[in-house]
Design a protein around this motif. Structure first.
Motif, PDB file in Angstrom:
ATOM      1  N   ASP A 250       0.825  -1.210   0.000  1.00 37.25           N
ATOM      2  CA  ASP A 250       0.000   0.000   0.000  1.00 37.25           C
ATOM      3  C   ASP A 250       0.859   1.260   0.000  1.00 37.25           C
ATOM      4  OD1 ASP A 250      -2.268  -1.569   0.056  1.00 37.25           O
ATOM      5  OD2 ASP A 250      -2.589  -1.356   2.213  1.00 37.25           O
ATOM      6  N   PHE A 251       2.020   1.197   0.664  1.00 35.33           N
ATOM      7  CA  PHE A 251       2.923   2.347   0.759  1.00 35.33           C
ATOM      8  C   PHE A 251       3.879   2.428  -0.439  1.00 35.33           C
ATOM      9  CE2 PHE A 251       2.780   1.880   5.695  1.00 35.33           C
ATOM     10  CZ  PHE A 251       1.483   2.359   5.703  1.00 35.33           C
ATOM     11  N   CYS A 252       3.665   1.582  -1.445  1.00 32.71           N
ATOM     12  CA  CYS A 252       4.523   1.552  -2.644  1.00 32.71           C
ATOM     13  C   CYS A 252       5.957   1.150  -2.324  1.00 32.71           C
ATOM     14  CB  CYS A 252       4.499   2.897  -3.366  1.00 32.71           C
ATOM     15  SG  CYS A 252       2.861   3.373  -3.954  1.00 32.71           S
ATOM     16  N   ARG A 253       6.107   0.255  -1.337  1.00 29.75           N
ATOM     17  CA  ARG A 253       7.417  -0.327  -1.043  1.00 29.75           C
ATOM     18  C   ARG A 253       7.543  -1.662  -1.775  1.00 29.75           C
ATOM     19  NH1 ARG A 253       7.035   4.461   1.008  1.00 29.75           N
ATOM     20  NH2 ARG A 253       7.443   4.768   3.229  1.00 29.75           N
ATOM     21  N   ASP A 254       8.774  -2.109  -1.964  1.00 34.35           N
ATOM     22  CA  ASP A 254       9.005  -3.410  -2.584  1.00 34.35           C
ATOM     23  C   ASP A 254       8.824  -4.519  -1.545  1.00 34.35           C
ATOM     24  OD1 ASP A 254       9.611  -2.259  -5.016  1.00 34.35           O
ATOM     25  OD2 ASP A 254      11.752  -2.124  -4.582  1.00 34.35           O
ATOM     26  N   VAL A 255       8.286  -5.654  -1.985  1.00 36.46           N
ATOM     27  CA  VAL A 255       8.108  -6.819  -1.111  1.00 36.46           C
ATOM     28  C   VAL A 255       8.867  -7.997  -1.723  1.00 36.46           C
ATOM     29  CG1 VAL A 255       6.469  -8.436  -0.092  1.00 36.46           C
ATOM     30  CG2 VAL A 255       5.856  -6.015  -0.302  1.00 36.46           C
ATOM     31  N   TYR A 256       9.718  -8.626  -0.923  1.00 35.52           N
ATOM     32  CA  TYR A 256      10.502  -9.781  -1.350  1.00 35.52           C
ATOM     33  C   TYR A 256      10.183 -10.959  -0.426  1.00 35.52           C
ATOM     34  CZ  TYR A 256      13.196  -6.240  -3.853  1.00 35.52           C
ATOM     35  OH  TYR A 256      13.579  -5.201  -4.676  1.00 35.52           O
ATOM     36  N   VAL A 257      10.218 -12.144  -0.994  1.00 32.36           N
ATOM     37  CA  VAL A 257       9.801 -13.333  -0.256  1.00 32.36           C
ATOM     38  C   VAL A 257      10.823 -14.453  -0.428  1.00 32.36           C
ATOM     39  CG1 VAL A 257       8.065 -15.169  -0.155  1.00 32.36           C
ATOM     40  CG2 VAL A 257       7.342 -12.788  -0.390  1.00 32.36           C
ATOM     41  N   LEU A 258      11.136 -15.121   0.680  1.00 30.14           N
ATOM     42  CA  LEU A 258      11.974 -16.314   0.619  1.00 30.14           C
ATOM     43  C   LEU A 258      11.077 -17.497   0.270  1.00 30.14           C
ATOM     44  CD1 LEU A 258      14.846 -17.529   1.253  1.00 30.14           C
ATOM     45  CD2 LEU A 258      13.888 -18.125   3.496  1.00 30.14           C
ATOM     46  N   PRO A 259      11.326 -18.180  -0.839  1.00 33.49           N
ATOM     47  CA  PRO A 259      10.468 -19.311  -1.212  1.00 33.49           C
ATOM     48  C   PRO A 259      10.670 -20.480  -0.265  1.00 33.49           C
ATOM     49  CG  PRO A 259      12.357 -19.207  -2.666  1.00 33.49           C
ATOM     50  CD  PRO A 259      12.421 -17.981  -1.794  1.00 33.49           C
ATOM     51  N   GLY A 260       9.602 -21.238  -0.050  1.00 37.02           N
ATOM     52  CA  GLY A 260       9.680 -22.393   0.834  1.00 37.02           C
ATOM     53  C   GLY A 260       8.924 -23.572   0.267  1.00 37.02           C
ATOM     54  N   SER A 261       8.816 -24.594   1.072  1.00 34.58           N
ATOM     55  CA  SER A 261       8.185 -25.838   0.635  1.00 34.58           C
ATOM     56  C   SER A 261       6.672 -25.806   0.862  1.00 34.58           C
ATOM     57  CB  SER A 261       8.783 -27.018   1.410  1.00 34.58           C
ATOM     58  OG  SER A 261       8.028 -28.195   1.205  1.00 34.58           O
ATOM     59  N   LEU A 262       5.945 -26.427  -0.040  1.00 32.52           N
ATOM     60  CA  LEU A 262       4.498 -26.592   0.132  1.00 32.52           C
ATOM     61  C   LEU A 262       4.176 -27.460   1.342  1.00 32.52           C
ATOM     62  CD1 LEU A 262       3.370 -27.132  -3.570  1.00 32.52           C
ATOM     63  CD2 LEU A 262       2.709 -25.224  -2.098  1.00 32.52           C
ATOM     64  N   ASP A 263       5.127 -28.266   1.775  1.00 31.40           N
ATOM     65  CA  ASP A 263       4.916 -29.127   2.940  1.00 31.40           C
ATOM     66  C   ASP A 263       5.085 -28.375   4.251  1.00 31.40           C
ATOM     67  OD1 ASP A 263       4.472 -31.372   1.340  1.00 31.40           O
ATOM     68  OD2 ASP A 263       6.629 -31.777   1.177  1.00 31.40           O
ATOM     69  N   ASN A 264       5.597 -27.150   4.194  1.00 30.50           N
ATOM     70  CA  ASN A 264       5.837 -26.358   5.402  1.00 30.50           C
ATOM     71  C   ASN A 264       4.724 -25.325   5.564  1.00 30.50           C
ATOM     72  OD1 ASN A 264       6.756 -24.804   7.518  1.00 30.50           O
ATOM     73  ND2 ASN A 264       8.567 -24.040   6.452  1.00 30.50           N
ATOM     74  N   PRO A 265       3.854 -25.458   6.571  1.00 29.31           N
ATOM     75  CA  PRO A 265       2.773 -24.475   6.760  1.00 29.31           C
ATOM     76  C   PRO A 265       3.275 -23.048   6.897  1.00 29.31           C
ATOM     77  CG  PRO A 265       2.433 -26.398   8.163  1.00 29.31           C
ATOM     78  CD  PRO A 265       3.808 -26.537   7.580  1.00 29.31           C
ATOM     79  N   ASN A 266       4.497 -22.882   7.415  1.00 29.07           N
ATOM     80  CA  ASN A 266       5.049 -21.543   7.591  1.00 29.07           C
ATOM     81  C   ASN A 266       5.503 -20.908   6.284  1.00 29.07           C
ATOM     82  OD1 ASN A 266       4.649 -21.274  10.328  1.00 29.07           O
ATOM     83  ND2 ASN A 266       6.653 -22.106  10.882  1.00 29.07           N
ATOM     84  N   SER A 267       5.437 -21.657   5.199  1.00 29.42           N
ATOM     85  CA  SER A 267       5.794 -21.092   3.896  1.00 29.42           C
ATOM     86  C   SER A 267       4.572 -20.708   3.070  1.00 29.42           C
ATOM     87  CB  SER A 267       6.641 -22.091   3.091  1.00 29.42           C
ATOM     88  OG  SER A 267       7.903 -22.278   3.681  1.00 29.42           O
ATOM     89  N   GLY A 277       2.491 -11.347  -6.826  1.00 29.77           N
ATOM     90  CA  GLY A 277       3.432 -10.434  -7.466  1.00 29.77           C
ATOM     91  C   GLY A 277       4.648 -10.034  -6.663  1.00 29.77           C
ATOM     92  N   ALA A 278       4.819 -10.589  -5.446  1.00 32.48           N
ATOM     93  CA  ALA A 278       6.024 -10.277  -4.676  1.00 32.48           C
ATOM     94  C   ALA A 278       7.253 -10.834  -5.394  1.00 32.48           C
ATOM     95  CB  ALA A 278       5.920 -10.854  -3.272  1.00 32.48           C
ATOM     96  N   GLN A 279       8.414 -10.220  -5.156  1.00 34.84           N
ATOM     97  CA  GLN A 279       9.660 -10.662  -5.772  1.00 34.84           C
ATOM     98  C   GLN A 279      10.234 -11.848  -4.995  1.00 34.84           C
ATOM     99  OE1 GLN A 279      11.063  -9.342  -8.500  1.00 34.84           O
ATOM    100  NE2 GLN A 279       9.675  -7.623  -8.790  1.00 34.84           N
ATOM    101  N   VAL A 280      10.784 -12.818  -5.690  1.00 32.96           N
ATOM    102  CA  VAL A 280      11.363 -13.981  -5.042  1.00 32.96           C
ATOM    103  C   VAL A 280      12.834 -13.739  -4.713  1.00 32.96           C
ATOM    104  CG1 VAL A 280      12.003 -15.085  -7.232  1.00 32.96           C
ATOM    105  CG2 VAL A 280      11.640 -16.496  -5.178  1.00 32.96           C
ATOM    106  N   ILE A 281      13.271 -14.212  -3.547  1.00 32.15           N
ATOM    107  CA  ILE A 281      14.679 -14.141  -3.147  1.00 32.15           C
ATOM    108  C   ILE A 281      15.339 -15.450  -3.547  1.00 32.15           C
ATOM    109  CG2 ILE A 281      16.283 -13.919  -1.208  1.00 32.15           C
ATOM    110  CD1 ILE A 281      14.044 -12.443   0.310  1.00 32.15           C
ATOM    111  N   LEU A 282      16.295 -15.397  -4.470  1.00 33.58           N
ATOM    112  CA  LEU A 282      16.978 -16.606  -4.937  1.00 33.58           C
ATOM    113  C   LEU A 282      18.259 -16.867  -4.154  1.00 33.58           C
ATOM    114  CD1 LEU A 282      16.470 -16.281  -8.798  1.00 33.58           C
ATOM    115  CD2 LEU A 282      15.124 -17.601  -7.149  1.00 33.58           C
ATOM    116  N   ASN A 283      18.949 -15.800  -3.772  1.00 29.58           N
ATOM    117  CA  ASN A 283      20.140 -15.906  -2.934  1.00 29.58           C
ATOM    118  C   ASN A 283      20.537 -14.499  -2.510  1.00 29.58           C
ATOM    119  OD1 ASN A 283      21.771 -14.764  -5.104  1.00 29.58           O
ATOM    120  ND2 ASN A 283      21.672 -16.801  -6.057  1.00 29.58           N
TER     121      ASN A 283
END
Length: 378
Positions: A250-267, A277-283
């Motif tokens: 909403d504030f026009c900031r960038d959002v990046y996400v660490l990808p995780g496993s579908l088996d992990n509820p925390n992901s 549309g968030a950006q993925v963190i590859l490394n």
């Protein structure tokens, strides 16, 4: 200095939150002028119905701004208002910046002016070893590259983010849902003390304020507003970290996400952000490359302050297009929790119409329902 006293005084008037303060300043030019306005003049301000005006008049009668400022400074020696030049520049650009922001530790004006980029790292309180490891790696890499790390001092991802930054010799800011003198959770006492030596803690709540469930979603807007980007490392589908991510968007900031496993509820919350549309963190290198592409902030004197610049930024904020009845109800819902009865009185609508409107506004993400049939604007 006069406006500083009135920012503080208005923040103590029940029912007047950041949004209403902005309207008062826009209408009257200064909060000092607004303080001395007649009830009739207050009634001309957008959203100020009869009950709000009565609460304001009653609240003002019990407060002496100059005296309040002197007393308040004794318990809270370091705090900013939007009238102060050190108030964080990026936070002023948000729709509802805190009228008072308390601080403790080592303040760096280059951070508040936006000259040093700040990045938020947030996530679940119960991360996996994968989440912990990558949070430390990312935090350390960012700190070594000159970024200041911002988080909330909570257990889990927040703790890993702060500690990784400290281990790398960087600066970190902790945004609290308590007063700056209260450590929560208590087990983070040593981390809190280390942050005071190598960074700072900030809060919109005065000294002595203990933890409250309603405070933590509110502090998330400060985390998002202070920073250029928000990194979500691990988060389930119902997580405060997702609130921070949505606010950042909403504030026009960038959002990046660490990808995780579908088996992990925390992901699952992270994967949901990626689907939107968030950006993925590859490394680490990939993230630093993307952050390095962010345009610099204009830090010329004219662009940094004063509050008049803040008003022009507020006026550019998009206003949602709503049906008349929804708009009328949203207009009277303040940023602080208020009862259904109060909203009905201010809106002048029947209970069924108000309840229906509030439900629709909640689904749109504009209003939040709290325990006890209380509501507040998001």
């Amino acid at each position: 200095m006069e406006e500083r006293a009135y920012w503080l005084a208005w923040s103590k008037v029940a029912g007047v939150g950041p949004v209403f303060l902005r309207r008062l300043q826009q209408h009257f030019g200064t909060l000092a002028t607004a303080w001395n306005a007649t009830p009739a003049a207050l009634g001309q301000v957008e959203g100020f119905g009869r009950n709000t005006v009565e609460r304001v008049v009653q609240g003002r009668s019990q407060i002496q701004p100059d005296k309040l400022l002197q007393q308040h400074q004794q318990q809270n020696p370091c705090f900013w208002t939007p009238a102060d030049p050190d108030y964080p520049r990026l936070l002023l650009e948000t729709p509802n910046p805190p009228p008072v922001l308390y601080c403790r530790g080592q303040i760096n004006s280059a951070e508040t002016l936006g000259q040093i980029p700040m990045v938020a790292i947030v996530g679940t309180r119960e991360p996996s070893e994968y989440g912990k490891r990558w949070t430390r790696k990312i935090s350390m890499a960012l700190a070594r590259s000159g970024f200041t790390i911002v988080s909330g001092l909570a257990a889990g991802i927040d703790t890993e983010a702060h500690q990784g930054c400290l281990d790398a010799g960087g600066r970190t800011l902790a945004i609290l849902g308590t007063g700056v003198d209260i450590v929560y959770p208590p087990r983070n006492r040593l981390l809190y003390e280390a942050i005071l030596k190598q960074g700072a803690v900030l809060s919109e709540y005065p000294a002595g304020t203990g933890p409250d469930r309603a405070h933590f979603p509110q502090r998330n807007r400060i985390i998002a507003g202070l920073t250029r980007a928000v990194l979500v490392m691990e988060a389930p589908t119902k997580s405060g970290a997702l609130i921070t991510a949505h606010l950042a968007n909403d504030f026009c900031r960038d959002v990046y996400v660490l990808p995780g496993s579908l088996d992990n509820p925390n992901s699952l919350g992270c994967l949901g952000l990626l689907s939107k549309g968030a950006q993925v963190i590859l490394n680490e290198g990939h993230l630093l490359e993307m952050l390095g592409a962010m345009p610099p902030i204009d830090t010329t004197t004219e662009a940094v302050h004063p509050v008049s610049a803040q008003l022009s930024l507020f006026e550019k904020a998009p206003v949602p297009q709503l049906e008349p009845e929804l708009a009328k109800v949203l207009q009277v819902v303040p940023a602080e929790a208020t009862s259904l009865d109060s909203i009905m009185q201010e809106a002048g609508l029947a209970a069924g119409a108000v309840s229906s409107a509030l439900l629709q506004l909640e689904l749109l993400g504009l209003v939040t329902q709290l325990p006890g049939m209380r509501y507040q604007r998001c």
